[in-house]
Design a protein around this motif. Structure first.
Motif, short mmCIF file in Angstrom:
data_model
loop_
_atom_site.label_atom_id
_atom_site.label_comp_id
_atom_site.label_asym_id
_atom_site.label_seq_id
_atom_site.Cartn_x
_atom_site.Cartn_y
_atom_site.Cartn_z
N GLY A 176 -9.02 -6.41 3.62
CA GLY A 176 -9.59 -6.45 4.95
C GLY A 176 -9.16 -5.31 5.84
N SER A 177 -8.24 -4.46 5.39
CA SER A 177 -7.83 -3.29 6.18
C SER A 177 -8.78 -2.14 5.92
CB SER A 177 -6.40 -2.89 5.83
OG SER A 177 -6.31 -2.48 4.47
N PHE A 179 -4.88 -2.28 10.04
CA PHE A 179 -4.78 -3.65 9.53
C PHE A 179 -5.65 -4.58 10.37
CE2 PHE A 179 -0.16 -2.63 8.16
CZ PHE A 179 -0.62 -2.05 7.01
N PRO A 180 -6.09 -5.72 9.78
CA PRO A 180 -6.70 -6.76 10.60
C PRO A 180 -5.62 -7.46 11.43
CG PRO A 180 -6.61 -7.41 8.28
CD PRO A 180 -6.07 -6.03 8.35
N ASN A 181 -5.92 -8.19 12.58
CA ASN A 181 -7.33 -8.37 12.91
C ASN A 181 -7.88 -7.16 13.64
OD1 ASN A 181 -6.30 -8.49 15.55
ND2 ASN A 181 -7.11 -10.51 15.98
N ASN A 182 -9.19 -7.21 13.93
CA ASN A 182 -9.83 -6.13 14.67
C ASN A 182 -9.58 -4.78 14.01
OD1 ASN A 182 -11.37 -5.04 16.68
ND2 ASN A 182 -9.79 -5.13 18.26
N ALA A 183 -9.77 -4.75 12.69
CA ALA A 183 -9.48 -3.53 11.94
C ALA A 183 -10.49 -2.42 12.22
CB ALA A 183 -9.44 -3.84 10.44
N ASN A 184 -11.69 -2.78 12.65
CA ASN A 184 -12.68 -1.76 13.00
C ASN A 184 -12.44 -1.26 14.42
OD1 ASN A 184 -14.84 -3.68 11.08
ND2 ASN A 184 -14.43 -1.55 10.62
N GLY A 241 -15.34 9.12 6.48
CA GLY A 241 -13.90 9.21 6.31
C GLY A 241 -13.22 7.87 6.31
N CYS A 242 -13.92 6.81 6.71
CA CYS A 242 -13.33 5.48 6.78
C CYS A 242 -13.84 4.62 5.63
CB CYS A 242 -13.67 4.83 8.12
SG CYS A 242 -12.78 3.29 8.43
N THR A 243 -12.92 4.00 4.88
CA THR A 243 -13.29 3.16 3.75
C THR A 243 -12.59 1.82 3.86
OG1 THR A 243 -11.49 4.09 2.43
CG2 THR A 243 -13.65 5.14 2.23
N PRO A 244 -13.30 0.72 3.44
CA PRO A 244 -12.67 -0.61 3.48
C PRO A 244 -11.74 -0.83 2.29
CG PRO A 244 -14.93 -0.78 2.71
CD PRO A 244 -14.72 0.66 3.05
N ASN A 245 -10.71 -1.62 2.50
CA ASN A 245 -9.80 -2.02 1.44
C ASN A 245 -10.03 -3.50 1.10
OD1 ASN A 245 -8.45 0.56 1.40
ND2 ASN A 245 -7.45 -0.07 3.31
N LEU A 272 0.83 -1.20 0.00
CA LEU A 272 0.00 0.00 0.00
C LEU A 272 0.86 1.25 0.00
CD1 LEU A 272 -2.83 -0.95 2.50
CD2 LEU A 272 -2.90 -0.99 0.01
N PRO A 273 0.50 2.26 -0.80
CA PRO A 273 1.32 3.48 -0.86
C PRO A 273 1.45 4.18 0.48
CG PRO A 273 -0.26 3.41 -2.67
CD PRO A 273 -0.62 2.28 -1.75
N ILE A 274 0.42 4.11 1.31
CA ILE A 274 0.46 4.84 2.57
C ILE A 274 1.51 4.29 3.51
CG2 ILE A 274 -1.32 3.40 3.65
CD1 ILE A 274 -2.32 5.83 5.09
#
Length: 807
Positions: A543-544, A517-522, A536-540, A436-438
């Motif tokens: 799973g991240s 990152f997962p786990n528990n990414a939320n 502001g939050c988007t899924p990848n 991922l670029p970030i």
């Protein structure tokens, strides 16, 4: 020495021994002799020369806490050169190189304070002043930042010799400060004169600090701060009784302080060293519920640190331009004015914080924070004062002050976090870290392994980029107008009005980009709200989750404060030798910037001086300051009351007495909200309004101190002078103590400092001295275990024998 070779040989011989001994000079903290033999000096060539040197030895006997003694005094045993002074005055004021020279030194060779001063002047050409000072700043007071660990209950499976009690300060420092200042004035008597100056201030040395992340980690702090100041100025005295000055001042600050963890005194099961911090309390599960396992090794589920580093080189520059005026050119008018402007920058280009270990609450194992810090300081100040003598009895005085500053600053932080369920487990590296670029700026720890990290709901983002921009601005205008009237030679009064306006603006701009990152990414900013992702939050696809601040968070605030003060003063000389003065200022404000900033204050000052005879002086003073900010949810009250009196008797040349007494009463109260596992009692202990789980209570601080002193000198013969005296301080007080382990410390203490000695002039120009001083510090008994095991009381006897030669 090349300049000295041009002087007469007799002068060189008289200088050689003191100059060699100068390397060893030091100052003893003992009172000077009541009567020193007058120095007439000797005439050599075109100079009158005066010189003195005092050499001796100090003996010490110290009992109790050495750390507190060194914090208060730090006077040690050994030989000392107690002082060295040389004065030279030209006899006809037309010498070739200088007309006046003064050179003094004390403190070199073992004492904590060393000072050298040089003054050289040549009439009509130059004045040169040089000052050097070196201070040893030792501070190790065991209550400072001490977690006050209780002895019981014990830690099971603790290694042999383990003792949680801390007997020194986790914020101890032992630094050296070197200060030097050089000033050159050219053409001091001309209408246009020039000034050059340079000052350097360096503070460096070892110290300790702590940081709380999982545990209270003890850090070694290698401090080094340097300030260099350059000054250039010119004075214009082109008109009668008028001086105009222009100054350019350049100030540069260098901060090179770094922190590391050198406190890995415990071991894991695999033998790896680990730092558990300084907070140990088995009853409160600190550092964790089961800190040690069988064999005395550290429980790998505990919070602990394997490595820590924080470093950043801070650089600031603050150039200042200043123009000032002093004039009484116009009849009956005295004028003064000053205008200055400062515009400087601050940069921290290589700030980095790196830790390896474990934070049990979040499973954090490795984290790196880095990024630039930059800011700017711009300030303008103006002062103007005028005195108009309307008549012989009446004067009008006005003084105006204006200041405006604004400080914008920004921190661009990159944070990379890695997680593990144990100090013995390597952190897992999620696959997206490399794709991922970030995440590209994040470097994985060398012991990381592929796999899904183990997060808790409290875990920070795995990758975060944050922009934090802060801004503070203040504009202030103050004017004081007064009338003074002298009714007679025995009575005068003044009255006036002060107005002060402040506009304080602050702004906080925050923008964040995060990756979970997962786990528990939320979790964190991507925690579900009513089953949905926050804005502001988007899924990848892996799973991240990515979070970007939808709208830059900006909070701006402005506080306007107007203060109104009435001032009044009165002085009287009712009888010969007696002067009484009274001053008061009553202030009221319509707002406050902080909770402890008073909205109303009253200050009263009464001073008296009475000299009924040539041989006696009496003086007394009363100062009362009252302040309050008693609005809802603040309830702040403060006062500071000081009462003092002193007497000096000198009936003849043989005996003198000085004695005095001061009483100081300090009080403060304010509403506070806090959390505490201890049972807090009191009628004001209630739930903090609007915040569940916090306790609200009135926090009260009181401190009452009594200070008395006396000093007697007696000269029964011309050769002998004896001195006896003492300084005595007693303090009582109270404070809201939330921790059940904390003692009151210096709030209830006594400090005794009696001293005595003799000076014996056994030959012309020679004086022998013998002085004794006692220092006894005692804190009142406490039933707290920590206070009993780490007492701060000490007692010390110091005896100094010295020999002084002067001509």
């Amino acid at each position: 020495m090349r300049k000295l070779t041009r002087m007469p040989a007799a002068i060189i011989r008289r200088w050689m021994v003191p100059a060699c001994l100068l390397v060893l000079t030091s100052l003893d903290a003992l009172p000077a002799s009541a009567q020193e033999e007058s120095q007439s000096g000797i005439d050599q060539g075109n100079y009158n020369i005066k010189q003195s040197i005092e050499f001796g030895v100090r003996f010490t006997s110290i009992g109790g806490d050495q750390q507190t003694y060194d914090t208060f005094l730090n006077l040690q045993q050994g030989p000392r050169l107690l002082g060295f002074t040389t004065e030279m005055q030209s006899l006809d004021h037309h010498a070739a190189l200088f007309d006046r020279l003064y050179f003094s030194n004390f403190g070199y060779g073992g004492d904590p304070n060393n000072v050298s001063r040089l003054r050289v002047a040549k009439n009509r050409w130059y004045n040169f002043d040089a000052l050097f000072r070196r201070d040893e700043n030792y501070f190790n007071y065991s209550l400072l930042a001490n977690p006050l660990n209780p002895v019981a209950p014990p830690f099971s499976n603790a290694p042999a010799g383990f003792n949680p009690v801390i007997t020194s300060s986790p914020h101890m420092f032992d630094t050296r400060r070197r200060m030097s200042d050089y000033t050159l004035l050219l053409l001091p008597e001309s209408k246009i004169r020039f000034r050059l100056g340079y000052a350097r201030n360096i503070s460096a040395g070892p110290s300790l600090n702590t940081i709380h992340q999982g545990t209270e980690q003890l850090l070694f702090q290698d401090e080094k701060d340097t300030v260099n100041t350059y000054r250039v100025g010119v004075d214009f005295r082109l008109w009668a009784r008028t001086n105009i000055s222009y100054d350019q001042i350049f100030t540069y600050y260098r901060g090179d302080t770094g922190l590391t963890d050198n406190n890995q005194t415990f071991s894991l099961a695999n033998g790896a060293p680990v730092d558990l911090g300084v907070s140990f309390n088995a009853g409160a599960s600190q550092p964790c519920a089961h800190t040690f396992v069988a064999g005395g090794s550290v429980n790998p589920a505990c919070s602990g640190y394997i490595d820590y580093l924080r470093h950043g080189r801070t650089r600031t520059n603050s150039p200042t331009e200043q123009v000032s005026l002093q004039s009484n050119y116009f009849k009956n008018w005295d004028l003064s004015a000053k205008v200055s402007y400062t515009s400087g920058d601050m940069n921290v280009n290589d700030w980095i914080e790196s830790l390896t270990g474990r934070e049990a609450r979040t499973n954090l194992y490795n984290q790196t924070n880095s990024g630039p810090v930059f800011g700017r300081h711009v300030a303008a100040n103006t002062d103007f004062g005028a005195t108009w003598r309307i008549s012989d009895r009446l004067s009008f005085i006005d003084s105006f002050h204006f200041s405006n500053f604004h400080n914008p600053a920004e921190f661009d932080n990159s944070s990379c976090s890695f997680f593990s369920p144990s100090l013995l487990s390597a952190p897992n590296l999620f696959a997206s870290l490399a794709t991922l670029p970030i995440s590209r700026p994040c470097a994985a720890p060398p012991n990381g392994v592929a796999g899904t990290p183990v997060h808790t709901t409290s875990s920070a983002p795995d990758v975060s980029f944050a922009i934090s921009s802060l801004f503070l601005k203040q504009d202030e205008k103050t004017n004081l107008a007064e009338l003074e009237y002298q009714f007679s030679s025995k009575l005068g009064a003044r009255g006036g009005f002060r107005y002060r306006h402040r506009s304080i603006n602050d702004n906080d701009f925050e923008r964040t980009t995060e990756l979970f990152f997962p786990n528990n990414a939320n979790r964190g900013d991507c925690a579900l709200l009513a089953g949905a992702l926050p804005v502001g939050c988007t899924p990848n696809s892996d799973g991240s989750f990515s979070f970007v601040t939808p709208d830059a968070v900006s909070s701006a605030d402005q506080t306007l404060i107007n203060e109104y003060s009435a001032v009044f003063g009165l002085w009287a000389r009712p009888v010969a030798g007696l002067k009484i003065s009274f001053d008061t200022e009553l202030m009221s404000a319509d707002n406050s910037f902080t909770r402890i900033s008073p909205r109303q204050t009253q200050e009263y000052r009464l001073r008296t001086k009475y000299k009924p005879a040539e041989w006696v002086n009496l003086s007394g003073s009363i100062t009362i300051w009252e302040g309050r900010n008693n609005v809802a949810e603040v309830n702040n009250l403060q006062h500071n009351r000081v009462y003092a009196a002193s007497v000096m008797f000198q009936p003849n040349e043989k005996i003198g007495l000085e004695l005095g007494y001061d009483y100081n009463d300090v009080f403060s109260q304010i509403l506070i909200c806090f959390t505490s596992s201890a049972v807090v009692t009191g009628p004001s202990s209630v739930q903090c309004p609007g915040i569940t789980g916090l306790i609200e209570q009135v926090s009260t601080y009181t401190n009452k101190s009594n200070f008395g002193y006396f000093d007697v000198s007696w000269t029964p013969t011309r050769r002998l002078t004896a001195r006896l005296g003492a300084n005595l301080t007693g303090t009582t007080g109270s404070v809201l103590i939330i921790s059940p382990n904390a003692p009151s410390g210096p709030l209830n203490s006594t400090y005794f400092q009696p001293f005595g000695g003799i000076d014996y002039r056994f030959a012309k120009q020679w004086t022998g001295k013998a002085y004794w001083g006692y220092y006894g510090y005692h804190e009142d008994a406490s039933d707290v275990v920590q206070d009993a095991l780490a007492p701060r009381n000490f007692r010390a006897n110091l005896v100094t024998l010295s020999l002084r030669y002067a001509f």
